[in-house]
Every structure is written in structure tokens, then in C-alpha cells.
Design a protein around this motif. Structure first.
Motif, PDB file in Angstrom:
ATOM      1  N   UNK A   1       0.851  -1.193   0.000  1.00  0.00           N
ATOM      2  CA  UNK A   1       0.000   0.000   0.000  1.00  0.00           C
ATOM      3  C   UNK A   1       0.882   1.237   0.000  1.00  0.00           C
ATOM      4  N   UNK A   2       0.429   2.273  -0.718  1.00  0.00           N
ATOM      5  CA  UNK A   2       1.150   3.542  -0.723  1.00  0.00           C
ATOM      6  C   UNK A   2       0.174   4.669  -1.008  1.00  0.00           C
ATOM      7  N   UNK A   3       0.581   5.873  -0.699  1.00  0.00           N
ATOM      8  CA  UNK A   3      -0.244   7.041  -0.998  1.00  0.00           C
ATOM      9  C   UNK A   3       0.182   7.568  -2.362  1.00  0.00           C
ATOM     10  N   UNK A   4      -0.796   7.720  -3.256  1.00  0.00           N
ATOM     11  CA  UNK A   4      -0.530   8.200  -4.605  1.00  0.00           C
ATOM     12  C   UNK A   4      -1.404   9.416  -4.879  1.00  0.00           C
ATOM     13  N   UNK A   5      -0.836  10.427  -5.529  1.00  0.00           N
ATOM     14  CA  UNK A   5      -1.558  11.659  -5.848  1.00  0.00           C
ATOM     15  C   UNK A   5      -1.966  11.650  -7.323  1.00  0.00           C
ATOM     16  N   UNK A   6      -3.174  12.130  -7.569  1.00  0.00           N
ATOM     17  CA  UNK A   6      -3.702  12.135  -8.933  1.00  0.00           C
ATOM     18  C   UNK A   6      -4.322  13.482  -9.269  1.00  0.00           C
ATOM     19  N   UNK A   7      -4.266  13.828 -10.574  1.00  0.00           N
ATOM     20  CA  UNK A   7      -4.889  15.039 -11.109  1.00  0.00           C
ATOM     21  C   UNK A   7      -5.505  14.708 -12.464  1.00  0.00           C
ATOM     22  N   UNK A   8      -6.288  15.628 -12.992  1.00  0.00           N
ATOM     23  CA  UNK A   8      -6.825  15.469 -14.343  1.00  0.00           C
ATOM     24  C   UNK A   8      -5.670  15.446 -15.347  1.00  0.00           C
ATOM     25  N   UNK A   9      -5.847  14.684 -16.405  1.00  0.00           N
ATOM     26  CA  UNK A   9      -4.880  14.497 -17.492  1.00  0.00           C
ATOM     27  C   UNK A   9      -3.730  13.570 -17.119  1.00  0.00           C
ATOM     28  N   UNK A  10      -3.792  12.993 -15.930  1.00  0.00           N
ATOM     29  CA  UNK A  10      -2.755  12.070 -15.464  1.00  0.00           C
ATOM     30  C   UNK A  10      -2.789  10.778 -16.271  1.00  0.00           C
ATOM     31  N   UNK A  11      -1.611  10.284 -16.672  1.00  0.00           N
ATOM     32  CA  UNK A  11      -1.503   8.976 -17.324  1.00  0.00           C
ATOM     33  C   UNK A  11      -1.440   7.923 -16.230  1.00  0.00           C
ATOM     34  N   UNK A  12      -2.320   6.914 -16.303  1.00  0.00           N
ATOM     35  CA  UNK A  12      -2.378   5.891 -15.259  1.00  0.00           C
ATOM     36  C   UNK A  12      -2.389   4.494 -15.873  1.00  0.00           C
TER      37      UNK A  12
END
Length: 199
Positions: A135-146
Motif C-alpha cells: 500500500x502507498x499514498x498516490x496523488x492524482x490530477x486530471x490528465x494524469x496517465x495511469x
């Protein structure tokens, strides 16, 4: 090493990400590249909206030998049964609650329709039947490649499938468009096997 990562990051910013594949031998390098590329994209204004942080899961990348030794596992790791056996059906997922390093056994709490169930997995005989995620903390925004990191029939996504975030909110609601053109919507509380797809 740092200079090499800087060159790769600069190169990524000049290319179409759909036509680029960065492969690294180590998770440490992949995470470093993802972080550098992401920060550069933020600075250039290519990632939009508010940034949201969520607990996600990523594969630990254990090899066939490491899977049989308790030293490779930690309390809090997520376990997914990848091959049925020892009374467990494929696809079941649970959380490691205890690690017996001397006997190479895990205590795993599984949840299901009938509530919670605790099982012991003997890694010496069943290590190859499980996949393990940290488990880890991940930050996301619009236009992010996932990238999706686990198959999910209800979402119709496959491990390794990539896409772009169209919308994400503070409650963990994601709307993505995959590279194959389909729209995928989910909440991170129900599916959190997702990571950045820059490297």
C-alpha cells in the motif's frame, strides 16, 4: 543515475506519451521516474485541477524464489490468490495480519459474503499461488496517465491497461478514458490497483 533519470524525463516531455514506453528493471527506478515526470508535467501546466491523494496498491514484484520466504512480506500487504489451492479459490483477496518469519507462514484476513475469515498460508508450499501488493499514498490530477495493476471483470479492465484521467474528485471518484477508447468509472475505495503510467 540521477543524470540518466533527468535525461529520460526531458525526453518524455518532448514526445507523445501514447507512443512512448519507458521500461525500468527496478520498482525504485520506475517510482523515481514517475515522480520526476509527473512533477515536470505539473510545472508545465499539463496536469489540471486539484491534486487528490489516495491509498493505492502496487505489485511488490517478488520473483518466484522470494514468494516462498516470509521476509518478503509485511503486515498490511495485500494478498491475492492467483492460483486456486489449499482451500482458497483464485481471485480472493485479503490483508496480511501476521508474518511468521521462522516457519515462513502468513496469517491473512479475507473478507467475503459471510464476513471475515482468517487463514494461514504456508509459503513453502503455496508461495507461488499468491500475488502480493504493498500500500502507498498516490496523488492524482486530471490528465494524469495511469495504469491498471490488476484485472477487474466488473470494470472491464486488464492488468497493464493504460489510460488518462478525465476527472477525479476528493471522494475518490475517477473517470478515465483508456487508450483503447473506453470510459471507465470507479471509486478508489472499490478499486485501488492503479498507478502512474509514465514509466
Amino acid at each position: 543515475k540521477s543524470e540518466r533519470l533527468t535525461i529520460i524525463t526531458k525526453d518524455y516531455l518532448t514526445k507523445n506519451p501514447r507512443n512512448m514506453l519507458i521500461v525500468t528493471p527496478l520498482n525504485e527506478d520506475r517510482n523515481a521516474l514517475n515522480s520526476r515526470i509527473r512533477e515536470a508535467l505539473k510545472e508545465k501546466g499539463r496536469l489540471k485541477g486539484k491534486e487528490h491523494a489516495f491509498i493505492t496498491r502496487e505489485p511488490k514484484g517478488l520473483n518466484s524464489v522470494q514468494k516462498h520466504f516470509a521476509q518478503s512480506y509485511y503486515v498490511g500487504d495485500s494478498i491475492i490468490v492467483s492460483k486456486a489451492g489449499n482451500g482458497l479459490r483464485a481471485g480472493r483477496s485479503g490483508m496480511v495480519t501476521d508474518v511468521d518469519q521462522h516457519n515462513h507462514k502468513l496469517t491473512v484476513e479475507f473478507s467475503g459474503r459471510n464476513g471475515r475469515e482468517t487463514r494461514t498460508i504456508d509459503l513453502k508450499t503455496a508461495g507461488q499461488t499468491v500475488s502480493v501488493f504493498s500500500r502507498k499514498i498516490t496523488r492524482f490530477m486530471k490528465n494524469e496517465r495511469v495504469i491498471f495493476l490488476k484485472n477487474d471483470k466488473s470494470l472491464r479492465v486488464k492488468n497493464g491497461e493504460t489510460g488518462t484521467i478525465r476527472d477525479v474528485d476528493e471522494k475518490g471518484n475517477f473517470s478515465l478514458k483508456t487508450d483503447s477508447g473506453k470510459t471507465v468509472e470507479f471509486n478508489v475505495k472499490e478499486y485501488n490497483f492503479i498507478g502512474h503510467a509514465y514509466a
